[in-house]
Design a protein around this motif. Structure first.
Motif, PDB file in Angstrom:
ATOM      1  N   GLN A 266       0.887  -1.158   0.000  1.00 23.91           N
ATOM      2  CA  GLN A 266       0.000   0.000   0.000  1.00 23.91           C
ATOM      3  C   GLN A 266       0.927   1.210   0.000  1.00 23.91           C
ATOM      4  O   GLN A 266       1.527   1.548   1.011  1.00 23.91           O
ATOM      5  N   ASN A 267       1.059   1.817  -1.159  1.00 25.46           N
ATOM      6  CA  ASN A 267       2.094   2.823  -1.340  1.00 25.46           C
ATOM      7  C   ASN A 267       1.746   4.188  -0.763  1.00 25.46           C
ATOM      8  O   ASN A 267       2.618   5.048  -0.633  1.00 25.46           O
ATOM      9  N   SER A 268       0.477   4.377  -0.446  1.00 22.23           N
ATOM     10  CA  SER A 268       0.091   5.664   0.152  1.00 22.23           C
ATOM     11  C   SER A 268      -0.083   5.470   1.650  1.00 22.23           C
ATOM     12  O   SER A 268      -1.034   4.834   2.085  1.00 22.23           O
ATOM     13  N   PRO A 269       0.792   6.025   2.452  1.00 25.32           N
ATOM     14  CA  PRO A 269       0.649   5.834   3.895  1.00 25.32           C
ATOM     15  C   PRO A 269      -0.532   6.612   4.477  1.00 25.32           C
ATOM     16  O   PRO A 269      -1.048   6.246   5.530  1.00 25.32           O
ATOM     17  N   SER A 270      -0.959   7.649   3.766  1.00 24.76           N
ATOM     18  CA  SER A 270      -2.075   8.420   4.310  1.00 24.76           C
ATOM     19  C   SER A 270      -2.896   9.029   3.179  1.00 24.76           C
ATOM     20  O   SER A 270      -2.414   9.214   2.052  1.00 24.76           O
ATOM     21  N   LEU A 271      -4.152   9.321   3.529  1.00 24.57           N
ATOM     22  CA  LEU A 271      -5.093   9.902   2.568  1.00 24.57           C
ATOM     23  C   LEU A 271      -6.053  10.790   3.341  1.00 24.57           C
ATOM     24  O   LEU A 271      -6.563  10.389   4.387  1.00 24.57           O
ATOM     25  N   SER A 272      -6.292  11.971   2.821  1.00 27.65           N
ATOM     26  CA  SER A 272      -7.202  12.897   3.471  1.00 27.65           C
ATOM     27  C   SER A 272      -8.320  13.247   2.495  1.00 27.65           C
ATOM     28  O   SER A 272      -8.053  13.649   1.356  1.00 27.65           O
TER      29      SER A 272
ATOM     30  N   SER B 186      -4.429 -13.704   0.267  1.00 22.50           N
ATOM     31  CA  SER B 186      -4.113 -15.068   0.673  1.00 22.50           C
ATOM     32  C   SER B 186      -4.186 -15.998  -0.523  1.00 22.50           C
ATOM     33  O   SER B 186      -4.832 -15.714  -1.526  1.00 22.50           O
ATOM     34  N   TRP B 187      -3.501 -17.115  -0.401  1.00 25.31           N
ATOM     35  CA  TRP B 187      -3.582 -18.146  -1.434  1.00 25.31           C
ATOM     36  C   TRP B 187      -3.625 -19.541  -0.852  1.00 25.31           C
ATOM     37  O   TRP B 187      -3.891 -20.491  -1.522  1.00 25.31           O
ATOM     38  N   GLY B 188      -3.367 -19.634   0.378  1.00 30.71           N
ATOM     39  CA  GLY B 188      -3.358 -20.939   1.014  1.00 30.71           C
ATOM     40  C   GLY B 188      -4.194 -20.906   2.273  1.00 30.71           C
ATOM     41  O   GLY B 188      -4.761 -19.878   2.620  1.00 30.71           O
ATOM     42  N   PRO B 189      -4.268 -22.015   2.974  1.00 33.13           N
ATOM     43  CA  PRO B 189      -5.119 -22.061   4.160  1.00 33.13           C
ATOM     44  C   PRO B 189      -4.691 -21.066   5.222  1.00 33.13           C
ATOM     45  O   PRO B 189      -3.604 -21.154   5.756  1.00 33.13           O
ATOM     46  N   ASP B 190      -5.582 -20.164   5.498  1.00 35.57           N
ATOM     47  CA  ASP B 190      -5.479 -19.288   6.660  1.00 35.57           C
ATOM     48  C   ASP B 190      -4.384 -18.231   6.621  1.00 35.57           C
ATOM     49  O   ASP B 190      -4.342 -17.373   7.451  1.00 35.57           O
ATOM     50  N   LYS B 191      -3.475 -18.299   5.721  1.00 38.93           N
ATOM     51  CA  LYS B 191      -2.337 -17.389   5.799  1.00 38.93           C
ATOM     52  C   LYS B 191      -2.652 -16.098   5.068  1.00 38.93           C
ATOM     53  O   LYS B 191      -2.834 -16.075   3.859  1.00 38.93           O
ATOM     54  N   LEU B 192      -2.733 -15.026   5.811  1.00 34.38           N
ATOM     55  CA  LEU B 192      -2.974 -13.711   5.237  1.00 34.38           C
ATOM     56  C   LEU B 192      -1.675 -12.932   5.188  1.00 34.38           C
ATOM     57  O   LEU B 192      -0.917 -12.915   6.152  1.00 34.38           O
ATOM     58  N   ILE B 193      -1.452 -12.268   4.062  1.00 31.84           N
ATOM     59  CA  ILE B 193      -0.330 -11.361   3.933  1.00 31.84           C
ATOM     60  C   ILE B 193      -0.892  -9.948   3.898  1.00 31.84           C
ATOM     61  O   ILE B 193      -1.734  -9.634   3.051  1.00 31.84           O
ATOM     62  N   PHE B 194      -0.439  -9.127   4.807  1.00 30.40           N
ATOM     63  CA  PHE B 194      -0.986  -7.783   4.936  1.00 30.40           C
ATOM     64  C   PHE B 194      -0.085  -6.744   4.287  1.00 30.40           C
ATOM     65  O   PHE B 194       1.140  -6.886   4.277  1.00 30.40           O
ATOM     66  N   GLY B 195      -0.710  -5.676   3.813  1.00 31.31           N
ATOM     67  CA  GLY B 195       0.020  -4.473   3.447  1.00 31.31           C
ATOM     68  C   GLY B 195       0.323  -3.674   4.701  1.00 31.31           C
ATOM     69  O   GLY B 195      -0.047  -4.064   5.808  1.00 31.31           O
ATOM     70  N   THR B 196       0.988  -2.547   4.516  1.00 29.64           N
ATOM     71  CA  THR B 196       1.394  -1.746   5.668  1.00 29.64           C
ATOM     72  C   THR B 196       0.327  -0.755   6.107  1.00 29.64           C
ATOM     73  O   THR B 196       0.494  -0.071   7.101  1.00 29.64           O
ATOM     74  N   GLY B 197      -0.753  -0.681   5.368  1.00 23.69           N
ATOM     75  CA  GLY B 197      -1.852   0.171   5.803  1.00 23.69           C
ATOM     76  C   GLY B 197      -1.827   1.562   5.203  1.00 23.69           C
ATOM     77  O   GLY B 197      -0.772   2.100   4.862  1.00 23.69           O
ATOM     78  N   THR B 198      -3.001   2.136   5.085  1.00 20.98           N
ATOM     79  CA  THR B 198      -3.170   3.534   4.669  1.00 20.98           C
ATOM     80  C   THR B 198      -4.053   4.210   5.701  1.00 20.98           C
ATOM     81  O   THR B 198      -5.152   3.725   5.990  1.00 20.98           O
ATOM     82  N   ARG B 199      -3.575   5.306   6.228  1.00 17.69           N
ATOM     83  CA  ARG B 199      -4.369   6.048   7.211  1.00 17.69           C
ATOM     84  C   ARG B 199      -5.298   7.007   6.483  1.00 17.69           C
ATOM     85  O   ARG B 199      -4.855   7.909   5.768  1.00 17.69           O
ATOM     86  N   LEU B 200      -6.578   6.784   6.637  1.00 11.94           N
ATOM     87  CA  LEU B 200      -7.593   7.644   6.016  1.00 11.94           C
ATOM     88  C   LEU B 200      -8.117   8.629   7.046  1.00 11.94           C
ATOM     89  O   LEU B 200      -8.500   8.243   8.147  1.00 11.94           O
ATOM     90  N   GLN B 201      -8.117   9.881   6.661  1.00 14.66           N
ATOM     91  CA  GLN B 201      -8.728  10.896   7.506  1.00 14.66           C
ATOM     92  C   GLN B 201      -9.826  11.584   6.714  1.00 14.66           C
ATOM     93  O   GLN B 201      -9.584  12.109   5.619  1.00 14.66           O
ATOM     94  N   VAL B 202     -11.028  11.539   7.249  1.00 12.24           N
ATOM     95  CA  VAL B 202     -12.165  12.197   6.610  1.00 12.24           C
ATOM     96  C   VAL B 202     -12.493  13.435   7.431  1.00 12.24           C
ATOM     97  O   VAL B 202     -12.825  13.334   8.615  1.00 12.24           O
ATOM     98  N   PHE B 203     -12.383  14.588   6.789  1.00 10.57           N
ATOM     99  CA  PHE B 203     -12.610  15.840   7.515  1.00 10.57           C
ATOM    100  C   PHE B 203     -13.922  16.484   7.052  1.00 10.57           C
ATOM    101  O   PHE B 203     -14.358  16.275   5.924  1.00 10.57           O
ATOM    102  N   PRO B 204     -14.539  17.256   7.958  1.00 11.60           N
ATOM    103  CA  PRO B 204     -15.857  17.856   7.637  1.00 11.60           C
ATOM    104  C   PRO B 204     -15.758  18.873   6.498  1.00 11.60           C
ATOM    105  O   PRO B 204     -14.739  19.511   6.310  1.00 11.60           O
TER     106      PRO B 204
END
Lengths: 111, 115
Positions: free
Chosen positions: A6-12, A93-111
């Motif tokens: 996940q190449n974008s660490p944050s999104l606003s 995932s491709w096999g039983p139970d094993k999930l490979i995660f990305g590093t995450g993207t922090r989403l901020q929703v502002f008013p």
């Protein structure tokens, strides 16, 4: 070797607009993809998933798109709400139970 | 009721100590997992147990030993703690084993700090 990126660490995004979170993967063996949402001091919670036999899955305000040829998936949230502010993890995932995660993207929703 | 619980939530300890993190799930799931989220936010699987049997054992130091007294519990024992063990550890569970489509339910995490 990071197989899920996940190449974008944050999104606003402004409330009411569309949020698009992106995820790329390298392993063509992956056959199932998931998005998890994580609030601070809590564990990730399942949001939506898609099988590799589909290219789109929709659940309310959340839609996941899968482009297998590009090895890319995206999560669309529309309309975005302040309560959507969290870290979003893409997982594969491709096999039983094993999930490979990305590093995450922090989403901020502002008013 | 909490579905997947972990104790303690925070753990601060000295290098060289031995510590345990406990995990319990009340969902009736057959499979439980331990994940490590390091400072770079990578969330990596460490172990998976199905009905008290080890299914997945990723490349982790043998100082880490999971113990499953019953299928509702999967505890993580860490010997001779090192600075690099500092991370957030998440326990998770899922209903079935052998199906990559199973949703995993995560605990709140245990933040381990090794001084």
């Amino acid at each position: 070797d990071q197989q899920v990126k996940q190449n974008s660490p944050s999104l606003s995004v402004q409330e009411g607009r569309i949020s698009i979170l992106n995820c790329d993967y390298t392993n063509s063996m992956f056959d199932y993809f998931l998005w998890y949402k994580k609030y601070p001091a809590e564990g990730p919670t399942f949001l939506i998933s898609i099988s590799s036999i589909k290219d789109k899955n929709e659940d309310g305000r959340f839609t996941v798109f899968l482009n297998k040829s590009a090895k890319h998936l995206s999560l669309h949230i529309v309309p975005s709400q302040p309560g959507d502010s969290a870290v979003y993890f893409c997982a594969a995932s491709w096999g039983p139970d094993k999930l490979i995660f990305g590093t995450g993207t922090r989403l901020q929703v502002f008013p | 009721d909490t579905a997947v619980s972990q104790t303690p939530k925070y753990l601060v300890t000295q290098m060289g100590n031995d510590k345990s993190i406990k995990c319990e799930q009340n969902l009736g799931h057959d499979t439980m997992y331990w994940y490590k989220q390091d400072s770079k936010k990578f969330l990596k699987i460490m172990f998976s147990y199905n009905n008290k049997e080890l299914i997945i054992n990723e490349t982790v130091p043998n100082r880490f030993s999971p113990k499953s007294p019953d299928k509702a519990h999967l505890n993580l024992h860490i010997n001779s703690l090192e600075l690099g063990d500092s991370a957030v550890y998440f326990c998770a569970s899922s209903h079935l084993s052998g199906g990559s489509t199973d949703t995993q339910y995560f605990g709140p995490g245990t933040r381990l700090t090794v001084l």
